[in-house]
Scaffold this motif. Structure first.
Motif, PDB file in Angstrom:
ATOM      1  N   HIS A   1       2.536  -7.099   4.291  1.00 31.72           N
ATOM      2  CA  HIS A   1       1.272  -6.629   4.519  1.00 31.72           C
ATOM      3  C   HIS A   1       0.708  -6.768   5.781  1.00 31.72           C
TER       4      HIS A   1
ATOM      5  N   GLU B   1      -2.186   0.549   7.688  1.00 40.95           N
ATOM      6  CA  GLU B   1      -1.251  -0.607   7.224  1.00 40.95           C
ATOM      7  C   GLU B   1      -0.210  -0.003   6.571  1.00 40.95           C
TER       8      GLU B   1
ATOM      9  N   HIS C   1       0.751  -1.126   0.066  1.00 41.22           N
ATOM     10  CA  HIS C   1      -0.086   0.144  -0.122  1.00 41.22           C
ATOM     11  C   HIS C   1       0.848   1.178  -0.017  1.00 41.22           C
TER      12      HIS C   1
ATOM     13  N   ASP D   1      -2.985  -6.897   6.946  1.00 38.47           N
ATOM     14  CA  ASP D   1      -4.426  -6.587   6.500  1.00 38.47           C
ATOM     15  C   ASP D   1      -5.518  -6.711   7.698  1.00 38.47           C
TER      16      ASP D   1
ATOM     17  N   GLU E   1      -6.120  -7.328  -2.045  1.00 41.94           N
ATOM     18  CA  GLU E   1      -4.930  -6.950  -2.387  1.00 41.94           C
ATOM     19  C   GLU E   1      -5.063  -6.402  -3.879  1.00 41.94           C
TER      20      GLU E   1
HETATM   21 ZN   LIG Z   1      -2.350  -5.278   2.296  1.00 38.73          ZN
END
Ligand SMILES: [Zn+2]
Length: 399
Positions: free
Chosen positions: A249, A195, A179, A251, A282
């Protein structure tokens, strides 16, 4: 050819040759296609025979100029509607003996492939132009190094230069902080921590730790809060000839009780429902950010899949297993911690790639750990060990 000859804006979009001044027998360009995204775009033009051509680059704005012999452009303009890396596409006659295609780009680009190939059916030829985004400094170098001589031929397609390869002894790791920018990713229960910040903190630490290892170098796909499309992340790793790609990541899941790290590798079919949901979310990153995305036409998608060598996949799985081994007993993992699904960010055909969910922001315990600098050190330490182990096994196998 003189720069002054570039009165390209005066070209009509489609300029059928006036019969009187037309070359006796112009090449017929009878079909055209364009596909791709903001990191890679391919243009294919069908021609009735093999033309000699040359490629040049211009700056301000960034343009790719393809010079051809006299050519009759007989395909509908809509077939070369600018998309992806290109915002304007013009083609037409320059003089009796020459024609030109001018591609105006949205950012610095280079043609990583420019060639004419025979059609499978033996009837005609195809001019294939594969463009990739390029760092601005490298584009400036490309413009500077090229020569505008008249003897460029199809054999010498001008400055199509490969990126410099790293030292062969260096093991290069692309560390991808998931991200960024407008794409914030998941949000922690405090409603503040995002995140994209967590992934960047882990990515920076991982790159630092890897860079401290002899024989290993690491670089970040992004080192600040900026948006990168999934395709751009893949392209950056490939252009730098990374030996590995690790996307980080953290999440959220609907199931708040699920916690622990997960390692993902790419596959056509998801290993399970959870993996498929995570991949869908994603892959949605680009849409959320309003980036231009479009389904790749089948032909292009097939080519991309062809390139996805089984060997790369085997290396990705081997890296995933090294991570699990290193985490075992040290870092909490979910049940069946190696899962797979169709993650677009893992699609580099030639760079072994994994996506690591460090933990889930939807779980209280995980969230606490994700925000804990000591745990970050610990997790990154184990991840560094996994990369070292992976590299050792590659070296031992003569890779
Ligand atoms: Zn992610």
């Amino acid at each position: 050819m003189a720069i002054a000859a570039l009165a390209v804006t005066a070209l009509s979009i489609v300029s059928p040759l006036g019969r009187a001044e037309a070359a006796a027998d112009p090449v017929l360009a009878y079909g055209a296609r364009i596909a791709g995204d903001d990191a890679r775009t391919r243009i294919v033009i069908d021609m009735d025979r093999e033309p000699a051509f040359s490629v040049h680059y211009l700056d301000n704005p960034v343009r790719v100029v393809v010079d051809l012999p006299a050519t009759a452009f007989g395909f509908p303009a809509a077939d070369l509607k600018p998309i992806g890396l290109f915002k304007d596409i013009r083609y037409g006659t320059m003089d009796q003996d020459s024609a030109r295609i001018v591609l105006t780009a949205t950012k610095p680009v280079k043609l990583v492939m420019a060639k004419v190939q025979a059609d499978e059916n033996g009837k005609g030829h195809r001019l294939v132009l594969d463009a990739e985004m390029l760092p601005a400094a490298q584009f400036a170098e490309l413009v500077k190094q090229q020569s505008w001589t008249n003897d460029d031929t199809a054999k010498d397609v001008g400055p199509v230069v490969p990126m410099e390869k790293p030292d062969s002894g260096i093991f290069l790791v692309a560390v991808d902080a998931g991200h960024g920018g407008i794409d914030t990713g998941a949000t922690a229960s405090d409603g503040v921590t995002q995140e994209k910040e967590i992934t960047l903190a882990y990515a920076k630490l991982l790159a630092d730790r890897l860079n401290a290892q002899p024989g290993i170098k690491a670089f970040l796909t992004r080192d600040k809060d900026e948006y990168l499309s999934l395709s751009q992340r893949v392209t950056i790793a490939r252009q730098n000839h990374a030996s590995l790609f690790i996307s980080l990541h953290a999440d959220t899941l609907k199931q708040k009780d699920i916690r622990g790290a997960t390692v993902y590798t790419i596959s056509d079919k998801a290993s399970d429902k959870l993996a498929s949901e995570v991949a869908d979310r994603e892959n949605n990153s680009d849409q959320l950010a309003g980036a231009e995305t479009q389904a790749q036409p089948a032909a292009v998608a097939d080519i991309l899949m062809d390139l996805t060598r089984r060997e790369t996949q085997a290396f990705s799985i081997s890296l995933a297993q090294d991570v699990l081994t290193s985490f075992n007993g040290q870092i909490a993992m979910i049940n069946n911690p190696h899962r797979h699904a169709g993650f677009r960010v893992l699609q580099a055909p030639d760079v072994p790639s994994i996506l690591l969910e460090l933990g889930f922001l939807s779980n209280k315990e995980d969230e606490k750990l994700l925000l804990d600098p000591d745990w970050r050190q610990k997790l990154v330490g184990q991840l560094t060990n996994a990369v070292k182990q992976y590299r050792a096994s590659i070296v031992a196998n003569g890779g």
